[in-house]
Design an enzyme around this catalytic site. Structure first.
Site, PDB file in Angstrom:
ATOM      1  N   CYS A 230      86.236  51.101  40.016  1.00 52.76           N
ATOM      2  CA  CYS A 230      86.619  52.386  39.411  1.00 52.76           C
ATOM      3  C   CYS A 230      87.423  53.207  40.419  1.00 52.76           C
ATOM      4  CB  CYS A 230      85.383  53.149  38.944  1.00 52.76           C
ATOM      5  SG  CYS A 230      84.485  53.941  40.293  1.00 52.76           S
TER       6      CYS A 230
ATOM      7  N   GLU B  95      80.035  48.967  44.468  1.00 50.77           N
ATOM      8  CA  GLU B  95      80.945  48.897  45.620  1.00 50.77           C
ATOM      9  C   GLU B  95      80.568  49.924  46.677  1.00 50.77           C
ATOM     10  OE1 GLU B  95      81.630  49.006  42.439  1.00 50.77           O
ATOM     11  OE2 GLU B  95      83.580  48.171  41.947  1.00 50.77           O
TER      12      GLU B  95
ATOM     13  N   TYR C 254      72.903  60.931  34.825  1.00 48.81           N
ATOM     14  CA  TYR C 254      73.954  59.931  35.041  1.00 48.81           C
ATOM     15  C   TYR C 254      74.777  60.065  36.328  1.00 48.81           C
ATOM     16  CZ  TYR C 254      73.191  58.211  30.232  1.00 48.81           C
ATOM     17  OH  TYR C 254      72.644  57.680  29.100  1.00 48.81           O
TER      18      TYR C 254
ATOM     19  N   CYS D 141      85.549  54.353  43.604  1.00 50.50           N
ATOM     20  CA  CYS D 141      85.310  53.240  44.529  1.00 50.50           C
ATOM     21  C   CYS D 141      86.602  52.851  45.235  1.00 50.50           C
ATOM     22  CB  CYS D 141      84.696  52.046  43.803  1.00 50.50           C
ATOM     23  SG  CYS D 141      82.988  52.361  43.319  1.00 50.50           S
TER      24      CYS D 141
ATOM     25  N   CYS E 241      77.958  53.406  42.002  1.00 50.65           N
ATOM     26  CA  CYS E 241      78.534  52.090  41.738  1.00 50.65           C
ATOM     27  C   CYS E 241      78.164  51.074  42.825  1.00 50.65           C
ATOM     28  CB  CYS E 241      80.059  52.179  41.715  1.00 50.65           C
ATOM     29  SG  CYS E 241      80.734  53.077  40.324  1.00 50.65           S
TER      30      CYS E 241
ATOM     31  N   GLU F 188      71.669  53.148  38.795  1.00 47.59           N
ATOM     32  CA  GLU F 188      71.853  54.231  37.819  1.00 47.59           C
ATOM     33  C   GLU F 188      70.709  55.243  37.893  1.00 47.59           C
ATOM     34  OE1 GLU F 188      72.652  52.379  34.005  1.00 47.59           O
ATOM     35  OE2 GLU F 188      74.647  51.745  34.685  1.00 47.59           O
ATOM     36  N   ASN F 189      70.913  56.352  37.168  1.00 47.25           N
ATOM     37  CA  ASN F 189      69.930  57.427  37.174  1.00 47.25           C
ATOM     38  C   ASN F 189      69.946  58.087  35.804  1.00 47.25           C
ATOM     39  OD1 ASN F 189      68.895  60.283  37.772  1.00 47.25           O
ATOM     40  ND2 ASN F 189      68.588  59.237  39.711  1.00 47.25           N
ATOM     41  N   ALA F 190      68.781  58.583  35.353  1.00 43.76           N
ATOM     42  CA  ALA F 190      68.693  59.275  34.063  1.00 43.76           C
ATOM     43  C   ALA F 190      69.647  60.476  34.053  1.00 43.76           C
ATOM     44  CB  ALA F 190      67.259  59.726  33.813  1.00 43.76           C
TER      45      ALA F 190
HETATM   46  N1  THU Z   1      80.191  50.431  37.892  1.00 48.32           N
HETATM   47  C1  THU Z   1      80.186  49.902  39.148  1.00 48.32           C
HETATM   48  O1  THU Z   1      79.132  49.605  39.717  1.00 48.32           O
HETATM   49  N2  THU Z   1      81.390  49.700  39.738  1.00 48.32           N
HETATM   50  C2  THU Z   1      82.581  50.042  39.206  1.00 48.32           C
HETATM   51  O2  THU Z   1      83.606  49.992  39.887  1.00 48.32           O
HETATM   52  C3  THU Z   1      82.665  50.422  37.804  1.00 48.32           C
HETATM   53  C4  THU Z   1      81.379  50.794  37.167  1.00 48.32           C
HETATM   54  C5  THU Z   1      78.895  50.701  37.260  1.00 48.32           C
HETATM   55  C6  THU Z   1      78.584  52.166  37.123  1.00 48.32           C
HETATM   56  C7  THU Z   1      77.597  52.161  35.982  1.00 48.32           C
HETATM   57  O3  THU Z   1      76.305  51.912  36.524  1.00 48.32           O
HETATM   58  C8  THU Z   1      78.005  50.961  35.154  1.00 48.32           C
HETATM   59  O4  THU Z   1      78.857  50.171  35.967  1.00 48.32           O
HETATM   60  C9  THU Z   1      78.739  51.315  33.878  1.00 48.32           C
HETATM   61  O5  THU Z   1      79.812  52.144  34.139  1.00 48.32           O
END
Ligand code: THU
Length: 160
Positions: free
Chosen positions: A111, A74, A67, A114, A72, A63-65
């Site tokens: 998601c 994957e 957003y 991904c 993700c 993650e990053n400040a």
């Molecule tokens: N996230 C993933 O790493 N993979 C996904 O397919 C869904 C969401 C992460 C993104 C973010 O860092 C956190 O889950 C909350 O959405």
């Protein structure tokens, strides 16, 4: 007017029903959740890919400040694998999530972005990519990412 009905085949099972190689892949995805960088959501996702050469590469969400600059699990994992093994297809990806001190009960679904990335992998290597979505209560598995992304936009779409 016609009605198109789209169906998907989803295998549902538990960890006790897995063979050793599947257990190992899922374990690597679960382990990777603990190295996630998720200070904003607290939702730690891990992924592990099994390459055609038997190698397993894992990764997690970053993650990053700011957003949208984060990524993700994957995509971190697949991009890492493809950048190290550019000629080697991917057989399967396992995904798991750790949240509030536990692995999620529900399977962790990829998601939309991904799913699109996984479709590119499948098309790139011309090989179906198994997607294994881990949950404590059940594991879901599809034989191809296309089962999670019907009516997808892929390289063929650019020709039509
Ligand atoms: N996230 C993933 O790493 N993979 C996904 O397919 C869904 C969401 C992460 C993104 C973010 O860092 C956190 O889950 C909350 O959405």
């Amino acid at each position: 007017m016609k009605l198109l009905n789209i169906t998907a085949k989803i295998h549902v099972y538990t960890i006790d029903e897995c063979n050793e190689s599947k257990k190992k892949l899922i374990e690597r995805a679960k382990l990777a959740t603990h190295m996630a960088y998720a200070p904003y959501s607290g939702f730690c996702v891990g992924a592990a890919v099994l390459l055609e050469n038997g190698e397993i590469i894992s990764g997690n969400n970053q993650e990053n400040a700011a957003y949208p600059s984060g990524l993700c699990a994957e995509r971190v994992t697949v991009f890492n694998a493809n950048s190290q093994f550019s000629q080697t297809g991917i057989e399967a990806i396992a995904i798991a999530a750790f949240h509030d001190g536990d692995y999620t009960n529900e399977p962790c679904y990829p998601c939309g972005s991904c799913r699109q990335t996984l479709l590119e992998v499948e098309n790139r290597f011309g090989k179906s990519l198994k997607v294994i979505m881990y949950g404590e209560s059940a594991i879901y598995e599809v034989d191809s990412i296309k089962d999670l992304l019907p009516l997808s936009f892929g390289k063929e779409s650019l020709k039509e």
